[in-house]
Enzyme design. Structure first.
Site, PDB file in Angstrom:
ATOM      1  N   TRP A 102       0.824  -1.216   0.000  1.00 55.63           N
ATOM      2  CA  TRP A 102       0.000   0.000   0.000  1.00 55.63           C
ATOM      3  C   TRP A 102       0.855   1.262   0.000  1.00 55.63           C
ATOM      4  O   TRP A 102       0.469   2.273  -0.589  1.00 55.63           O
ATOM      5  CB  TRP A 102      -1.012  -0.022   1.151  1.00 55.63           C
ATOM      6  N   ASP A 172      -1.735   6.814   6.191  1.00 59.89           N
ATOM      7  CA  ASP A 172      -2.793   5.930   5.713  1.00 59.89           C
ATOM      8  C   ASP A 172      -3.047   4.928   6.836  1.00 59.89           C
ATOM      9  O   ASP A 172      -2.236   4.039   7.088  1.00 59.89           O
ATOM     10  CB  ASP A 172      -2.327   5.220   4.437  1.00 59.89           C
ATOM     11  N   LYS A 196     -13.028  -1.375   7.022  1.00 62.76           N
ATOM     12  CA  LYS A 196     -12.356  -2.355   7.881  1.00 62.76           C
ATOM     13  C   LYS A 196     -12.828  -2.212   9.330  1.00 62.76           C
ATOM     14  O   LYS A 196     -13.534  -3.065   9.837  1.00 62.76           O
ATOM     15  CB  LYS A 196     -10.852  -2.237   7.749  1.00 62.76           C
TER      16      LYS A 196
HETATM   17  N1  PMP Z   1      -4.297   1.419   2.062  1.00 60.74           N
HETATM   18  C1  PMP Z   1      -4.440   0.338   2.832  1.00 60.74           C
HETATM   19  C2  PMP Z   1      -3.535   0.156   4.010  1.00 60.74           C
HETATM   20  C3  PMP Z   1      -5.414  -0.607   2.520  1.00 60.74           C
HETATM   21  O1  PMP Z   1      -5.566  -1.691   3.285  1.00 60.74           O
HETATM   22  C4  PMP Z   1      -6.260  -0.411   1.400  1.00 60.74           C
HETATM   23  C5  PMP Z   1      -7.364  -1.364   1.029  1.00 60.74           C
HETATM   24  N2  PMP Z   1      -7.226  -2.651   1.398  1.00 60.74           N
HETATM   25  C6  PMP Z   1      -6.048   0.713   0.630  1.00 60.74           C
HETATM   26  C7  PMP Z   1      -5.075   1.617   0.989  1.00 60.74           C
HETATM   27  C8  PMP Z   1      -6.914   0.992  -0.559  1.00 60.74           C
HETATM   28  O2  PMP Z   1      -8.126   1.458  -0.067  1.00 60.74           O
HETATM   29  P1  PMP Z   1      -9.416   1.711  -0.906  1.00 60.74           P
HETATM   30  O3  PMP Z   1      -9.755   0.425  -1.568  1.00 60.74           O
HETATM   31  O4  PMP Z   1     -10.390   2.155   0.140  1.00 60.74           O
HETATM   32  O5  PMP Z   1      -9.129   2.796  -1.893  1.00 60.74           O
END
Ligand code: PMP
Length: 360
Positions: A102, A172, A196
């Site tokens: 991520w 994030d 989550k």
């Molecule tokens: N950052 C993290 C740490 C995540 O776990 C996720 C989704 N699993 C994301 C970003 C992406 O998020 P989204 O699908 O809400 O755009």
């Protein structure tokens, strides 16, 4: 079918009490004769829902008065672009710490708007640890430093808060927001998708320090401009009303559990149940540095990887769902967010021990 223990990484399990209440209110929200999905976001009933969610989140996280809480859309990946669009003005670089999947996504997206400087990375050891702050090398005057406090796929988590002085720290927190106490005052911006620990997909939680509201580039879309959304109580455009309502119910549930401090204790106990089985086992292996192991996403591999499909199939039969590791890394991943009860971790631990007895 009976409800299962749902170990999905997100969208993820919700507290059963929340689903029951939403279900009871689906056709008629508190005598209004309509469901929340059908209401104007400007009407009294929904405004009260939004205000309560706002106040409850502030209380749960201890958000200081010089921070704004915004309920936006676009998810965490949206924020990967929205953050630089709002913050890079006047700076030559933005700094990122790379701890896995991520973070890498965040870096890639930010590179469209600014020059990214990677201040530290754990790629050298396959993203199995969080680089110590003493190893970070910041650029001379970055707009901010960005971290991902819990790598949902790798299962790596910061158990400490970086100190970045005058440089705003942007985090994030998609997969560990509200799972433990944090000192919001250490951060410039905190963001995360709700799917989550806070409810349903479609809602993005953003917490921004006041002094960072007025730096948006002219090209920043109005719906994603922190100042504009802040001045309009996150209703410059139609918010994700139903997801916000669900998040509000989750916040009330969390308060009834004793708040973030109480849920943190429970989350520590839940993760320990699983890591204890892994550490005592000759079959299961967690590859993350012990001090950086995630309490939210417990990842492990079976020494004989050919046994993994059988492990997962048997788990499914026992009502232990969605344990397959992310396709990028394989193995097994147990996502144990706030709504996962201790009993779910105990049931998984029992399956792990039993499976090892038969196959170890
Ligand atoms: N950052 C993290 C740490 C995540 O776990 C996720 C989704 N699993 C994301 C970003 C992406 O998020 P989204 O699908 O809400 O755009």
């Amino acid at each position: 079918m009976a409800r299962v223990f749902n170990f999905s990484a997100g969208p993820a399990a919700l507290p059963e009490e929340v689903l029951r209440q939403a279900s009871a209110e689906m056709l008629d929200y508190q005598g209004t004769g309509m469901g929340v999905m059908e209401m104007s976001h400007r009407g009294n009933a929904f405004m009260a829902i939004a205000e309560a969610a706002h106040a409850d989140l502030r209380e749960l996280m201890g958000v200081p008065s010089n921070y704004k809480v915004l309920f936006l859309q676009g998810g965490a990946l949206g924020e990967n672009a929205i953050v630089p669009l709002n913050l890079v003005d006047g700076h030559a670089t933005a700094d990122y710490v790379d701890t896995g999947h991520w973070s890498k996504k965040s870096i890639g997206e930010a590179g469209r708007y600014t020059t990214v400087h990677v201040a530290a990375s754990s790629e050298d050891r396959n993203y199995r640890y969080v680089p110590k702050q003493s190893a970070w090398r910041l650029s001379p005057d970055p707009a901010y430093v960005h971290v991902c406090t819990n790598e949902t796929i790798g299962g790596v988590e910061y158990h400490w808060t970086p100190e970045t002085g005058n440089v705003p720290l942007v985090a994030d927190m998609s997969s560990n927001l509200l799972s433990k106490r944090i000192d919001v005052s250490k951060f410039g911006v905190i963001y995360g998708g709700a799917q989550k620990n806070s409810g349903a997909a479609g809602l993005t939680l953003v917490i921004v320090r006041d002094d960072l509201l007025d730096r948006a580039l002219p090209a920043c879309p109005s719906a994603f401009n922190y100042r504009i959304q802040s001045d309009n109580d996150s209703m410059y455009n139609t918010p994700a009303t139903y997801s916000l309502y669900i998040a509000g119910l989750v916040f009330k549930w969390l308060k009834a559990q004793g708040g973030v401090a109480a849920i943190e204790e429970r989350n520590i106990a839940k993760a320990k149940i699983l890591y204890d089985v892994i550490d005592a086992s000759g079959l299961y292996e967690n590859r993350i540095a012990p001090e950086d192991r995630s309490r939210m996403n417990v990842t492990f591999y079976l020494q004989d990887e050919a046994l993994t499909p059988m492990f997962l199939a048997e788990a499914e039969q026992l009502g232990l769902a969605a344990l397959r590791g992310h396709r990028a890394v394989g193995g097994v991943r147990a996502s144990i967010y706030n709504a996962m009860p201790l009993a779910g971790c105990e049931a998984l631990a029992a399956h792990m021990r039993d499976f090892e007895r038969r196959h170890g």
